[in-house]
Scaffold this active site. Sequence first.
Site, PDB file in Angstrom:
ATOM      1  N   ASP A   1       5.268  -7.458  -9.484  1.00 39.96           N
ATOM      2  CA  ASP A   1       4.550  -6.543  -8.600  1.00 39.96           C
ATOM      3  C   ASP A   1       4.752  -6.966  -7.135  1.00 39.96           C
ATOM      4  OD1 ASP A   1       2.993  -4.389  -7.966  1.00 39.96           O
ATOM      5  OD2 ASP A   1       1.164  -5.140  -8.916  1.00 39.96           O
TER       6      ASP A   1
ATOM      7  N   GLU B   1       6.596  -5.851  -1.064  1.00 45.68           N
ATOM      8  CA  GLU B   1       6.781  -4.955   0.087  1.00 45.68           C
ATOM      9  C   GLU B   1       6.016  -5.441   1.323  1.00 45.68           C
ATOM     10  OE1 GLU B   1       6.063  -2.776  -3.800  1.00 45.68           O
ATOM     11  OE2 GLU B   1       4.728  -3.854  -2.424  1.00 45.68           O
TER      12      GLU B   1
ATOM     13  N   ASP C   1       1.994   3.249  -7.575  1.00 45.67           N
ATOM     14  CA  ASP C   1       0.613   3.687  -7.796  1.00 45.67           C
ATOM     15  C   ASP C   1       0.473   5.190  -7.597  1.00 45.67           C
ATOM     16  OD1 ASP C   1       0.180   1.045  -8.185  1.00 45.67           O
ATOM     17  OD2 ASP C   1      -0.887   0.694  -6.313  1.00 45.67           O
TER      18      ASP C   1
END
Length: 761
Positions: free
Chosen positions: A437, A440, A504
């Site tokens: 995950d 960024e 998401d």
Amino acid sequence: MKRAINIIIKESINMRFTQGYWVIRQDYVMSYATQTVRVIKSDKELHIISACRPIRHRGDILDGGSLDIVFTAPRRNIIRVQVTHFAGTPRKDPKFTTYEENVTPEIREDDDYAYFTSGDLTARVSKGGNWSVDYMVGDRILTTSGWRGMGRALKKDDTPCSLLPHGTSYMSESLQLDVGECVYGLGERFGAYVKNGQTVDMWNADGGTASELAYKNIPFYMTNRGYGVLVENASDVSFEVATEKVERVQFSHEGETMVYDVIYGGTPKDTLDLYTALTGRPALVPAWSFGLWLSTSFTTNYDEQTTSSFINGMAERDIPLSVFHFDCYWMKGFNWCDFEWDHDTFPDPVGMLKRYHEKGLHICCWINPYIGQASPLFKEGMEHGYLLKKTDGSLFQTDMWQAGMAIVDFTNPDACKWYASYLYKLMDMGVDCFKTDFGERIPVRGIRWFDGSDPVYMHNYYTYLYNKVVFDVVKDRKGEGEAILFARSATVGGQQFPVHWGGDNSATYISMAETLRAGLSMSHSGFGYWSHDISGFESTAPADVYKRWVQFGLLSSHSRLHGSTSYRVPWLFDEESVDVCRKFTKLKCRLMPYLYGKAVEAHEHGVPMMRPMMLEFPDDPACDMLDRQYMLGDSLLVAPIFRKDGEVQYYLPDGTWTSLLDGGKVEGGHWQTEIHDFMSLPLMVRPGTVLPLGAHDDRPDYDYLDGVELHVYQLADGESETVEIPDTKGNVAATFTVTMKEGQAQVETDSTKPYTVVVHQ
């Protein structure tokens, strides 16, 4: 463009230098390639010196700039263009890894032009007074860099007492668009599928799926004219796609040198083949990974009793489950990441993982590249210099996500080994793969990387280093063809470390549609596999959205039930959700002889498993803009349903198509409007297909030859179709050639195992 970057987020987006077509913006000084003044040829490169203003006499060479343009051939049918204004301003920045071959280009010139040819692709540079570079195949011009195309922009600052303007330098290029030419790709983008009319900035950000921000920015686009363009810059490249100049694609970035590649495949699929040959092929992922993944979800409360109830509940309802995923809270809150199981909820992790393996499951665990201050690893990482530092030598820390967290500095080889060592321990316990995950939220202001890299360039490139470290660990433990991640962020080359998921999203039909658009854009960007959170990550979907998304998710390359605040097991929605989940999970297992063959194709040629319609039907202009349907491989058309009432509109290319689910036949060449219940959707078999269906529906990894059924669809008399059946390692296990003769299917095969032929004519 004023490039104002705060700690993480790039605040300005538009890089435009003109006000309309003619007028340069007042705060810029532009130096465009205007006239060839020198041609320098060698065995491997063509070097052009272009003045930035017309040279009418000797005096015009004074007080004026020039551009050095060098053409080389990294691979056949690819031309690399390097444009330099000032050559003495190198910077320490990461470079994309490229895989090049030894090409001897053809270089020549005549009175009017200089030519550089790689394979079938030629760059033709004008030598007269009107500057142009035509990229050509034979006599056909694909695109052109023409008037006010290739250049350098100086954003003036207010430096006092200077004789010459000072400021920030940008390099820019703009390539012509033809009538009806559509632009695709540029990474995972949730907006309009066709990029014409959009400004697109290459800046990885955690923006969800309902914004212009993207987790995966890829400075590569392709068009429906048979070519693509890669900008070889890891930083914040800005694309103006038919915006500032509606006739062109403009791309720009800060610096004094630009490198871009023109890639000619002739067809969209062949262009992707070339692009992934240059930047890296998607790895072949294990067959077991194509089954259903079930997650604990994010903020839910769970322990072994809870997770076991989900696993047992799926088995009791006859829903095959392949992977169980533990999301963040397998570790203690505030400790992410310490790579230690929370012993308050999982007192016997080794025993638990052994019990789950005995049920035939594979295990995935969530990780990220951040170390919270409460983690025991924080002090260790700080003392050894494994964590990202600021320019003053202190540690970079933030409370955004985990309290006081720091970021692992993957430019430090020792930090990579340190991080990997904890992953090896988890794999030794029984973990099979990782969800990587984040990646960024990488800061750029006041930052000093271990290897001295420019922080702005490292912002996007960080994800490549992060995912490579983790993927290499899994590959080292599991072996080639058995490694897999579930990754969110990416840049160029990230396709080598699959699988990636869409981030998401929300529990609505609207978000389901934007998720599909992102998957289509990823398919144009070199990524062979792609997944998404079935039924949406945020909130909890109503039962109808859940069921429609289950259909879509199980007809994607990889399929995961995951959410934020609630569990995603189907019986919590309604009983029909159980039936839908069971039906489509079993269907996917039966499709594995076909699907795994397409996975091998993605690995060998870069052709994605999910294919936009124009990728398979480039000569049908009706397919150019379709973004609510796709091809799963070359033979199955999928049209997800985005309405509660079950109505769907989709387009079928020419020919007689057959529903895989009910055998109904539909003539193509037009749009269809249908209504489907929750056990159905348009899943159409392309005419001329021999579709192999496996004999097992309880798991995705089995002997695909054992009792395989060959379903023949609309194969004309005298026509033959060959299908290769892989084994679960990606090797060809057997080949079947089916020929129709007087309505009968005749089969030639090297298989010694029994099979069945079913003809659907």
